[in-house]
Scaffold this motif. Structure first.
Motif, PDB file in Angstrom:
ATOM      1  N   GLU A 165     -86.722 -25.107  84.326  1.00 16.54           N
ATOM      2  CA  GLU A 165     -86.717 -24.215  85.487  1.00 16.54           C
ATOM      3  C   GLU A 165     -85.311 -23.931  86.006  1.00 16.54           C
ATOM      4  OE1 GLU A 165     -88.350 -27.134  85.392  1.00 16.54           O
ATOM      5  OE2 GLU A 165     -90.350 -26.365  84.833  1.00 16.54           O
ATOM      6  N   ASP A 166     -84.305 -24.635  85.507  1.00 16.44           N
ATOM      7  CA  ASP A 166     -82.932 -24.432  85.968  1.00 16.44           C
ATOM      8  C   ASP A 166     -82.393 -23.083  85.502  1.00 16.44           C
ATOM      9  OD1 ASP A 166     -82.915 -26.903  87.188  1.00 16.44           O
ATOM     10  OD2 ASP A 166     -81.967 -27.934  85.496  1.00 16.44           O
ATOM     11  N   THR A 167     -81.404 -22.595  86.231  1.00 12.52           N
ATOM     12  CA  THR A 167     -80.683 -21.391  85.824  1.00 12.52           C
ATOM     13  C   THR A 167     -79.401 -21.824  85.133  1.00 12.52           C
ATOM     14  OG1 THR A 167     -81.565 -20.064  87.651  1.00 12.52           O
ATOM     15  CG2 THR A 167     -79.538 -19.279  86.603  1.00 12.52           C
ATOM     16  N   LEU A 168     -79.297 -21.575  83.844  1.00 13.83           N
ATOM     17  CA  LEU A 168     -78.125 -21.984  83.080  1.00 13.83           C
ATOM     18  C   LEU A 168     -77.059 -20.904  83.163  1.00 13.83           C
ATOM     19  CD1 LEU A 168     -79.629 -23.618  79.852  1.00 13.83           C
ATOM     20  CD2 LEU A 168     -79.256 -24.588  82.115  1.00 13.83           C
ATOM     21  N   VAL A 169     -75.834 -21.329  83.488  1.00 11.41           N
ATOM     22  CA  VAL A 169     -74.710 -20.401  83.602  1.00 11.41           C
ATOM     23  C   VAL A 169     -73.652 -20.833  82.595  1.00 11.41           C
ATOM     24  CG1 VAL A 169     -73.013 -19.357  85.144  1.00 11.41           C
ATOM     25  CG2 VAL A 169     -75.210 -20.163  86.063  1.00 11.41           C
ATOM     26  N   PHE A 170     -73.362 -19.987  81.623  1.00 16.94           N
ATOM     27  CA  PHE A 170     -72.420 -20.331  80.565  1.00 16.94           C
ATOM     28  C   PHE A 170     -71.087 -19.599  80.754  1.00 16.94           C
ATOM     29  CE2 PHE A 170     -76.535 -21.209  78.581  1.00 16.94           C
ATOM     30  CZ  PHE A 170     -76.302 -22.478  78.075  1.00 16.94           C
ATOM     31  N   THR A 171     -70.020 -20.330  80.456  1.00 19.20           N
ATOM     32  CA  THR A 171     -68.691 -19.749  80.503  1.00 19.20           C
ATOM     33  C   THR A 171     -67.857 -20.316  79.360  1.00 19.20           C
ATOM     34  OG1 THR A 171     -66.705 -19.420  81.876  1.00 19.20           O
ATOM     35  CG2 THR A 171     -67.845 -21.540  82.092  1.00 19.20           C
ATOM     36  N   CYS A 172     -66.831 -19.586  78.951  1.00 18.87           N
ATOM     37  CA  CYS A 172     -65.923 -20.068  77.910  1.00 18.87           C
ATOM     38  C   CYS A 172     -64.539 -19.499  78.205  1.00 18.87           C
ATOM     39  CB  CYS A 172     -66.422 -19.694  76.521  1.00 18.87           C
ATOM     40  SG  CYS A 172     -66.593 -17.919  76.232  1.00 18.87           S
ATOM     41  N   LYS A 173     -63.855 -18.997  77.208  1.00 19.05           N
ATOM     42  CA  LYS A 173     -62.534 -18.425  77.420  1.00 19.05           C
ATOM     43  C   LYS A 173     -62.604 -16.930  77.749  1.00 19.05           C
ATOM     44  CE  LYS A 173     -57.896 -18.215  75.317  1.00 19.05           C
ATOM     45  NZ  LYS A 173     -57.613 -16.770  75.553  1.00 19.05           N
ATOM     46  N   MET A 174     -63.424 -16.208  76.961  1.00 20.39           N
ATOM     47  CA  MET A 174     -63.488 -14.754  77.145  1.00 20.39           C
ATOM     48  C   MET A 174     -64.913 -14.197  77.108  1.00 20.39           C
ATOM     49  SD  MET A 174     -60.270 -13.627  74.694  1.00 20.39           S
ATOM     50  CE  MET A 174     -60.566 -11.882  74.999  1.00 20.39           C
ATOM     51  N   GLY A 175     -65.913 -15.045  77.019  1.00 18.97           N
ATOM     52  CA  GLY A 175     -67.292 -14.576  77.055  1.00 18.97           C
ATOM     53  C   GLY A 175     -68.030 -14.548  75.737  1.00 18.97           C
ATOM     54  N   ILE A 194     -77.453 -17.058  82.513  1.00 17.06           N
ATOM     55  CA  ILE A 194     -76.375 -16.183  82.978  1.00 17.06           C
ATOM     56  C   ILE A 194     -75.151 -16.409  82.108  1.00 17.06           C
ATOM     57  CG2 ILE A 194     -74.787 -15.709  84.893  1.00 17.06           C
ATOM     58  CD1 ILE A 194     -77.040 -16.446  86.822  1.00 17.06           C
ATOM     59  N   ASN A 195     -74.473 -15.323  81.754  1.00 19.11           N
ATOM     60  CA  ASN A 195     -73.243 -15.398  80.972  1.00 19.11           C
ATOM     61  C   ASN A 195     -72.096 -14.790  81.773  1.00 19.11           C
ATOM     62  OD1 ASN A 195     -71.401 -15.640  78.784  1.00 19.11           O
ATOM     63  ND2 ASN A 195     -71.809 -13.534  78.204  1.00 19.11           N
ATOM     64  N   TYR A 196     -71.051 -15.601  82.021  1.00 18.85           N
ATOM     65  CA  TYR A 196     -69.857 -15.098  82.697  1.00 18.85           C
ATOM     66  C   TYR A 196     -68.971 -14.462  81.635  1.00 18.85           C
ATOM     67  CZ  TYR A 196     -65.426 -15.220  85.337  1.00 18.85           C
ATOM     68  OH  TYR A 196     -64.243 -14.887  85.951  1.00 18.85           O
ATOM     69  N   THR A 197     -68.963 -13.154  81.589  1.00 17.48           N
ATOM     70  CA  THR A 197     -68.302 -12.441  80.503  1.00 17.48           C
ATOM     71  C   THR A 197     -66.783 -12.551  80.541  1.00 17.48           C
ATOM     72  OG1 THR A 197     -68.358 -10.395  81.806  1.00 17.48           O
ATOM     73  CG2 THR A 197     -70.199 -10.796  80.296  1.00 17.48           C
ATOM     74  N   GLY A 198     -66.216 -12.774  81.711  1.00 16.23           N
ATOM     75  CA  GLY A 198     -64.754 -12.855  81.808  1.00 16.23           C
ATOM     76  C   GLY A 198     -64.190 -14.185  81.363  1.00 16.23           C
ATOM     77  N   GLY A 199     -64.942 -15.256  81.581  1.00 10.02           N
ATOM     78  CA  GLY A 199     -64.509 -16.577  81.170  1.00 10.02           C
ATOM     79  C   GLY A 199     -63.268 -17.070  81.898  1.00 10.02           C
ATOM     80  N   ALA A 200     -62.642 -18.086  81.320  1.00 15.65           N
ATOM     81  CA  ALA A 200     -61.469 -18.711  81.936  1.00 15.65           C
ATOM     82  C   ALA A 200     -60.303 -17.737  82.061  1.00 15.65           C
ATOM     83  CB  ALA A 200     -61.062 -19.937  81.132  1.00 15.65           C
ATOM     84  N   ASP A 201     -60.175 -16.838  81.105  1.00 19.12           N
ATOM     85  CA  ASP A 201     -59.083 -15.864  81.184  1.00 19.12           C
ATOM     86  C   ASP A 201     -59.188 -15.018  82.443  1.00 19.12           C
ATOM     87  OD1 ASP A 201     -58.089 -16.819  78.839  1.00 19.12           O
ATOM     88  OD2 ASP A 201     -58.445 -14.989  77.669  1.00 19.12           O
ATOM     89  N   ASP A 202     -60.400 -14.661  82.794  1.00 18.30           N
ATOM     90  CA  ASP A 202     -60.617 -13.856  84.006  1.00 18.30           C
ATOM     91  C   ASP A 202     -60.493 -14.723  85.248  1.00 18.30           C
ATOM     92  OD1 ASP A 202     -61.455 -11.506  85.496  1.00 18.30           O
ATOM     93  OD2 ASP A 202     -63.390 -12.494  85.715  1.00 18.30           O
ATOM     94  N   TRP A 203     -61.068 -15.917  85.211  1.00 15.27           N
ATOM     95  CA  TRP A 203     -61.118 -16.792  86.387  1.00 15.27           C
ATOM     96  C   TRP A 203     -59.719 -17.270  86.786  1.00 15.27           C
ATOM     97  CZ3 TRP A 203     -65.007 -17.956  89.687  1.00 15.27           C
ATOM     98  CH2 TRP A 203     -64.811 -19.031  90.556  1.00 15.27           C
ATOM     99  N   PHE A 204     -58.965 -17.729  85.829  1.00 18.73           N
ATOM    100  CA  PHE A 204     -57.641 -18.292  86.116  1.00 18.73           C
ATOM    101  C   PHE A 204     -56.509 -17.278  85.934  1.00 18.73           C
ATOM    102  CE2 PHE A 204     -60.253 -21.929  84.781  1.00 18.73           C
ATOM    103  CZ  PHE A 204     -60.085 -22.771  85.878  1.00 18.73           C
ATOM    104  N   GLY A 205     -56.868 -16.077  85.551  1.00 20.73           N
ATOM    105  CA  GLY A 205     -55.835 -15.070  85.270  1.00 20.73           C
ATOM    106  C   GLY A 205     -55.416 -14.269  86.465  1.00 20.73           C
ATOM    107  N   GLY A 206     -55.819 -14.676  87.664  1.00 21.08           N
ATOM    108  CA  GLY A 206     -55.434 -13.933  88.857  1.00 21.08           C
ATOM    109  C   GLY A 206     -56.422 -12.833  89.152  1.00 21.08           C
ATOM    110  N   GLU A 207     -56.058 -11.979  90.053  1.00 20.62           N
ATOM    111  CA  GLU A 207     -56.921 -10.880  90.468  1.00 20.62           C
ATOM    112  C   GLU A 207     -56.949  -9.835  89.367  1.00 20.62           C
ATOM    113  OE1 GLU A 207     -58.699 -11.143  93.120  1.00 20.62           O
ATOM    114  OE2 GLU A 207     -57.745 -12.999  93.755  1.00 20.62           O
TER     115      GLU A 207
END
Length: 207
Positions: A165-175, A194-207
């Motif tokens: 029943e959990d909502t799984l959210v996956f992330t990597c480097k670039m999706g 859920i898939n975070y398409t931006g990944g770490a590059d988007d998250w830590f890459g600034g605005e």
């Protein structure tokens, strides 16, 4: 004097022709039915996604309106089985999810999983939050992680196995890898992914 013994007359040519015609029309039909039934079984077992575009998570999810029913092998609707939903999100939605995970808020039980390699994470950006779990994609594939029992999963990966029943959210480097992990989770029976398409590059890459 006619003989009293009976004799078998050869089949009439017209009757033979009708028999051959019936065989020709019946065989393809039975073959078609057999192939169709097999094709229907394959269609039932093939994993499929219902996808949705990014949207504000505080609103009613657009995936609710995109649910589709599996078709059983005989073509009837099976209302008990629902296909997994995969939602691709961006940084705004991911920020909201991380906030819910850190603060224990929200109406969904999110399990955020980073599928990058351990060394890649440690030598690079780190995780988005201390509550983000690390489960590298190669271990998911080679060890069939999501098909393991709960005890073995936690002993191997050092965090509880997500519930169905959990909502799984996956992330990597670039999706890319997170997309593969999402597909594997769906194959193992998880429904809300859920898939975070931006990944770490988007998250830590600034605005």
């Amino acid at each position: 004097q006619p003989s009293s013994s009976s004799s078998t007359l050869p089949p009439h040519p017209l009757r033979l022709e009708r028999t051959r015609t019936n065989m020709r029309s019946t065989l393809p039909l039975s073959l078609f039915i057999h192939i169709s039934s097999i094709s229907g079984a394959f269609s039932f077992n093939r994993p499929s996604f219902v996808t949705s575009k990014p949207g504000h998570l505080g609103r009613r999810s657009s995936t609710d309106n995109l649910q589709r029913m599996f078709l059983s092998g005989d073509g009837s609707e099976n209302q008990e089985e629902q296909p997994p939903t995969l939602t691709n999100i961006g940084k705004v939605e991911m920020t909201e999810i991380i906030s819910h995970v850190d603060n224990g808020t929200g109406d969904k039980n999110y399990v955020v999983i980073d599928v990058r390699g351990v060394e890649e994470i440690m030598m690079g950006t780190g995780t988005m939050s201390e509550k983000v779990q690390v489960l590298p994609l190669p271990q998911i594939t080679m060890m069939a992680a999501f098909d393991m029992d709960e005890k073995s999963f936690e002993a191997q990966f050092n965090f509880p196995k997500p519930n169905a029943e959990d909502t799984l959210v996956f992330t990597c480097k670039m999706g890319g890898r997170s997309q593969q992990a999402a597909q594997l989770a769906a194959t193992s029976g998880y429904k809300t992914i859920i898939n975070y398409t931006g990944g770490a590059d988007d998250w830590f890459g600034g605005e």
